[in-house]
Write an enzyme that holds these catalytic residues in place. Sequence first.
Site, PDB file in Angstrom:
ATOM      1  N   CYS A   2       0.854  -1.193   0.000  1.00  0.00           N
ATOM      2  CA  CYS A   2       0.000   0.000   0.000  1.00  0.00           C
ATOM      3  C   CYS A   2       0.892   1.246   0.000  1.00  0.00           C
ATOM      4  O   CYS A   2       2.087   1.161   0.195  1.00  0.00           O
ATOM      5  CB  CYS A   2      -0.855   0.025   1.262  1.00  0.00           C
ATOM      6  SG  CYS A   2      -1.817  -1.448   1.500  1.00  0.00           S
ATOM      7  N   ARG A  27       1.468   1.662  -5.954  1.00  0.00           N
ATOM      8  CA  ARG A  27       1.691   0.675  -4.878  1.00  0.00           C
ATOM      9  C   ARG A  27       0.402  -0.055  -4.525  1.00  0.00           C
ATOM     10  O   ARG A  27       0.421  -1.045  -3.796  1.00  0.00           O
ATOM     11  CB  ARG A  27       2.249   1.370  -3.631  1.00  0.00           C
ATOM     12  CG  ARG A  27       3.591   2.044  -3.804  1.00  0.00           C
ATOM     13  CD  ARG A  27       3.994   2.798  -2.557  1.00  0.00           C
ATOM     14  NE  ARG A  27       4.161   1.891  -1.440  1.00  0.00           N
ATOM     15  CZ  ARG A  27       5.289   1.234  -1.170  1.00  0.00           C
ATOM     16  NH1 ARG A  27       6.331   1.383  -1.968  1.00  0.00           N
ATOM     17  NH2 ARG A  27       5.386   0.420  -0.145  1.00  0.00           N
ATOM     18  N   TRP A  75      -3.787  -1.773  -1.306  1.00  0.00           N
ATOM     19  CA  TRP A  75      -3.821  -3.019  -2.090  1.00  0.00           C
ATOM     20  C   TRP A  75      -4.264  -4.064  -1.070  1.00  0.00           C
ATOM     21  O   TRP A  75      -3.519  -4.371  -0.130  1.00  0.00           O
ATOM     22  CB  TRP A  75      -2.439  -3.331  -2.652  1.00  0.00           C
ATOM     23  CG  TRP A  75      -2.398  -4.557  -3.486  1.00  0.00           C
ATOM     24  CD1 TRP A  75      -2.845  -4.694  -4.768  1.00  0.00           C
ATOM     25  CD2 TRP A  75      -1.918  -5.859  -3.103  1.00  0.00           C
ATOM     26  NE1 TRP A  75      -2.646  -5.972  -5.212  1.00  0.00           N
ATOM     27  CE2 TRP A  75      -2.094  -6.706  -4.216  1.00  0.00           C
ATOM     28  CE3 TRP A  75      -1.343  -6.361  -1.961  1.00  0.00           C
ATOM     29  CZ2 TRP A  75      -1.718  -8.047  -4.190  1.00  0.00           C
ATOM     30  CZ3 TRP A  75      -0.968  -7.699  -1.929  1.00  0.00           C
ATOM     31  CH2 TRP A  75      -1.166  -8.518  -3.025  1.00  0.00           C
ATOM     32  N   ASN A 101       0.831  -0.054   6.143  1.00  0.00           N
ATOM     33  CA  ASN A 101       1.271  -0.848   4.989  1.00  0.00           C
ATOM     34  C   ASN A 101       1.982  -2.073   5.553  1.00  0.00           C
ATOM     35  O   ASN A 101       2.930  -1.962   6.322  1.00  0.00           O
ATOM     36  CB  ASN A 101       2.234  -0.041   4.112  1.00  0.00           C
ATOM     37  CG  ASN A 101       2.842  -0.905   3.015  1.00  0.00           C
ATOM     38  OD1 ASN A 101       2.215  -1.864   2.564  1.00  0.00           O
ATOM     39  ND2 ASN A 101       4.077  -0.616   2.633  1.00  0.00           N
ATOM     40  N   GLY A 102       1.487  -3.270   5.164  1.00  0.00           N
ATOM     41  CA  GLY A 102       2.139  -4.502   5.624  1.00  0.00           C
ATOM     42  C   GLY A 102       1.086  -5.507   6.062  1.00  0.00           C
ATOM     43  O   GLY A 102      -0.085  -5.399   5.711  1.00  0.00           O
ATOM     44  N   GLU A 481       9.867 -14.137 -19.527  1.00  0.00           N
ATOM     45  CA  GLU A 481       9.639 -12.706 -19.285  1.00  0.00           C
ATOM     46  C   GLU A 481       8.629 -12.133 -20.283  1.00  0.00           C
ATOM     47  O   GLU A 481       7.742 -11.360 -19.897  1.00  0.00           O
ATOM     48  CB  GLU A 481      10.971 -11.956 -19.364  1.00  0.00           C
ATOM     49  CG  GLU A 481      10.884 -10.447 -19.266  1.00  0.00           C
ATOM     50  CD  GLU A 481      10.208  -9.941 -17.996  1.00  0.00           C
ATOM     51  OE1 GLU A 481      10.015 -10.723 -17.049  1.00  0.00           O
ATOM     52  OE2 GLU A 481       9.817  -8.765 -17.972  1.00  0.00           O
ATOM     53  N   LYS A 485       5.138 -10.311 -19.160  1.00  0.00           N
ATOM     54  CA  LYS A 485       4.772  -8.953 -19.587  1.00  0.00           C
ATOM     55  C   LYS A 485       3.377  -8.949 -20.185  1.00  0.00           C
ATOM     56  O   LYS A 485       2.545  -8.106 -19.886  1.00  0.00           O
ATOM     57  CB  LYS A 485       5.758  -8.428 -20.630  1.00  0.00           C
ATOM     58  CG  LYS A 485       7.043  -7.848 -20.164  1.00  0.00           C
ATOM     59  CD  LYS A 485       7.011  -6.646 -19.273  1.00  0.00           C
ATOM     60  CE  LYS A 485       6.794  -6.909 -17.847  1.00  0.00           C
ATOM     61  NZ  LYS A 485       7.767  -7.494 -16.981  1.00  0.00           N
ATOM     62  N   GLU A 488       0.428  -9.912 -17.551  1.00  0.00           N
ATOM     63  CA  GLU A 488       0.160  -9.026 -16.401  1.00  0.00           C
ATOM     64  C   GLU A 488      -0.458  -7.686 -16.822  1.00  0.00           C
ATOM     65  O   GLU A 488      -1.053  -7.006 -15.989  1.00  0.00           O
ATOM     66  CB  GLU A 488       1.406  -8.792 -15.571  1.00  0.00           C
ATOM     67  CG  GLU A 488       2.481  -7.940 -16.198  1.00  0.00           C
ATOM     68  CD  GLU A 488       3.625  -7.670 -15.232  1.00  0.00           C
ATOM     69  OE1 GLU A 488       3.400  -7.521 -14.024  1.00  0.00           O
ATOM     70  OE2 GLU A 488       4.759  -7.610 -15.705  1.00  0.00           O
ATOM     71  N   HIS A 504       7.076 -32.717 -25.310  1.00  0.00           N
ATOM     72  CA  HIS A 504       6.737 -33.431 -24.063  1.00  0.00           C
ATOM     73  C   HIS A 504       5.395 -32.970 -23.500  1.00  0.00           C
ATOM     74  O   HIS A 504       5.160 -33.043 -22.297  1.00  0.00           O
ATOM     75  CB  HIS A 504       7.867 -33.227 -23.050  1.00  0.00           C
ATOM     76  CG  HIS A 504       9.196 -33.683 -23.570  1.00  0.00           C
ATOM     77  ND1 HIS A 504       9.573 -35.005 -23.603  1.00  0.00           N
ATOM     78  CD2 HIS A 504      10.187 -32.988 -24.170  1.00  0.00           C
ATOM     79  CE1 HIS A 504      10.756 -35.109 -24.171  1.00  0.00           C
ATOM     80  NE2 HIS A 504      11.160 -33.902 -24.520  1.00  0.00           N
ATOM     81  N   LYS A 604       3.215  -2.579  -7.376  1.00  0.00           N
ATOM     82  CA  LYS A 604       4.571  -2.432  -7.918  1.00  0.00           C
ATOM     83  C   LYS A 604       5.588  -3.225  -7.116  1.00  0.00           C
ATOM     84  O   LYS A 604       6.533  -3.757  -7.666  1.00  0.00           O
ATOM     85  CB  LYS A 604       4.982  -0.950  -7.917  1.00  0.00           C
ATOM     86  CG  LYS A 604       6.354  -0.710  -8.540  1.00  0.00           C
ATOM     87  CD  LYS A 604       6.429  -1.164  -9.974  1.00  0.00           C
ATOM     88  CE  LYS A 604       7.836  -1.038 -10.539  1.00  0.00           C
ATOM     89  NZ  LYS A 604       7.963  -1.729 -11.840  1.00  0.00           N
TER      90      LYS A 604
HETATM   91  C1  AGP Z   1       7.230  -7.546 -13.136  1.00  0.00           C
HETATM   92  O1  AGP Z   1       6.688  -6.964 -14.315  1.00  0.00           O
HETATM   93  C2  AGP Z   1       6.224  -7.656 -12.041  1.00  0.00           C
HETATM   94  N1  AGP Z   1       5.657  -6.399 -11.747  1.00  0.00           N
HETATM   95  C3  AGP Z   1       6.710  -8.414 -10.835  1.00  0.00           C
HETATM   96  O2  AGP Z   1       6.878  -9.748 -11.242  1.00  0.00           O
HETATM   97  C4  AGP Z   1       8.041  -7.947 -10.192  1.00  0.00           C
HETATM   98  O3  AGP Z   1       9.115  -8.202 -11.059  1.00  0.00           O
HETATM   99  C5  AGP Z   1       8.260  -8.777  -8.918  1.00  0.00           C
HETATM  100  O4  AGP Z   1       7.211  -8.510  -8.030  1.00  0.00           O
HETATM  101  C6  AGP Z   1       9.598  -8.491  -8.233  1.00  0.00           C
HETATM  102  O5  AGP Z   1       9.615  -7.164  -7.791  1.00  0.00           O
HETATM  103  P1  AGP Z   1      11.031  -6.558  -7.293  1.00  0.00           P
HETATM  104  O6  AGP Z   1      11.943  -6.595  -8.491  1.00  0.00           O
HETATM  105  O7  AGP Z   1      10.717  -5.183  -6.827  1.00  0.00           O
HETATM  106  O8  AGP Z   1      11.543  -7.454  -6.193  1.00  0.00           O
END
Ligand code: AGP
Length: 609
Positions: A2, A27, A75, A101-102, A481, A485, A488, A504, A604
């Site tokens: 958050c 966040r 969040w 936050n947490g 990756e 991308k 998400e 397989h 994020k």
């Molecule tokens: C990547 O596009 C995502 N937003 C997510 O997987 C991110 O890479 C992951 O949460 C790790 O975050 P960090 O690099 O801040 O540790």
Amino acid sequence: MCGIFGYKGKKVKLSCLLDGLQRLEYRGYDSCGVAAYNAGNFLCKKNSGKITQLKTNLKANLGNQYSLALLHTRWATHGQPTKANAHPHKSFKKNIYMVHNGIIENYLDLKNKLKGKGYKFKSDTDSEVAVNLIASHYRGSIEKAVFSAVKELKGSFALAVFSESEPDKVVGVRNKSPLLVGVSPQGYFLASDLPAIVPLAKEAVYLKEKQVVVLDSNKINIYDFQQKKVKVNKEKIKIKNEEAKKKGFKHFMLKEIYQQPKVLQDALNIYTKKNQINFNQLKLSKSYLKGIKNIFITACGTAFHAACVAKYFLERHTKIKIEVDTSSEFRYRDFNVDKGDLFIAISQSGETADTLAALKKAKKQKAKVLSICNVLGSSLVRESDSFIYTPAGPEIGVASTKAYTAQLFCLYLFSLYLATIKGTVSGREKNKMLEELSRVPFHQRKILKQTRKISAIAKKFSKMGCFLFLGRGINFPSALEGALKLKEISYIPAEGYPAGEMKHGPIALIDEYRAVVCIAPMDSLHEKMTSNLQEIKARKGKILAIINPADKAILSFADQAVYIPKLKFQEFSPLLVAVALQLFAYSVAKNLGAEIDQPRNLAKSVTVE
Ligand code: AGP
């Protein structure tokens, strides 16, 4: 995760406070709220949905000025994203307000205890338990109540609190979730992250673990949890305000994709000089580096994919045994690192709970910990023996782009640095590879020039129901990756797979409704990739090939192709593939009208487990 934003000072407009909160919206953005005070007037407003909704609800108050305020964008971890669960939370008794936050891990026990004392609860959140715990300790001093309460709280919490009986004070707490103070002529701003305060303050004070800050209009005091005063260390804020803005791009994500050539050029300028790689700021001696037997790399999400690319390059050029795992798996495995092993933790935010926990496990087992991180003041950097800073600047888009290629680039440089120390790569070879790396920004710009073409290709693929991304060797992680991308930000199911595994099982999926993105630079595995593509073509799969311009063979049967420049050292091609697939994912999502910078359910940085 958050976003917390708070203020204590002479006076500031509500609109300025809400703008500060909005700079933390990456966040978390499923609900939000504000509690503010000025000259006997209290305002408390919260709603589910985004900060724009809160601004609309507070239209009549935007010009009003307040001397004290707590704001929060959420969040959801405990309880639905409803208005009742939104922050700030007000205590059942004694009118204390708090944002959090947490995750409070022992909130149920505490809730039962408080209920036994007659406390009633309006929400399903752990945060409301925390504010009532503080209220149960309150005897007229809000900081004393906080000191007592934090002794009972377990888990991760950054808190900001004030009491209606002491409207001249805001108290902040940092415990496994970030919190910093912006110092400005208008007063003090509390924030979860730097972008919130960049336009407002020139200096910041980063709270350390288990610290409490007490802000009143003209002074800042910081204490440890044992109430011992600690030195207030003000640091200049180096990030310029415009970095936190979109600069004419439609989305932060697109701006950050376009920033990559400059970011890599910055990394070259920082870590290389002529043909020398300079990691001399590392607190790891050359004799230690020379003797390393094992390297463990852990990370999450995109950072984990960078770890996977690094594995191929490191094992080839340093001949060291490399193990990679996601942080969330590594931390629970019954697997020990040996004393003196090198443990690398990669993280853009430096606040990812699982990666922090994996790092702490490795430290306990006496490994040397090196973090690769994009945020200097982050928990990960503070917990590490040494760190390498990825100079990507603030990455606001939830989907990581420039931080990923910055991680890759720094990992390539570090690997060459290590290989040179170990003597497993000659100076001449290293110079040739460095020269190639120095041309990567130029090659990335060539791909950026294809944005319009990639956007047209994306349009043809946007309606596909699901995607398979295939790669081999060092580009197998590129497939992982690329899939991440796409999924998400467009919410289309997408899976990255090693192409050699198609027979397989996954080949059963292939038909004319399946899109297959094949990463096939002309390297030692190109022939194998070509056969894979032919098998897919034979089953009517729709192929998008990521290939080198001269690759007529694959072009003859791919449905669409995006070209990446052919490198002398194709093991650096993940730096180019990433840009092509970021643009592809961005264009598909844009075609679908997706919420690109703030995808649903995501945040994020995942500071909770
Ligand atoms: C990547 O596009 C995502 N937003 C997510 O997987 C991110 O890479 C992951 O949460 C790790 O975050 P960090 O690099 O801040 O540790």
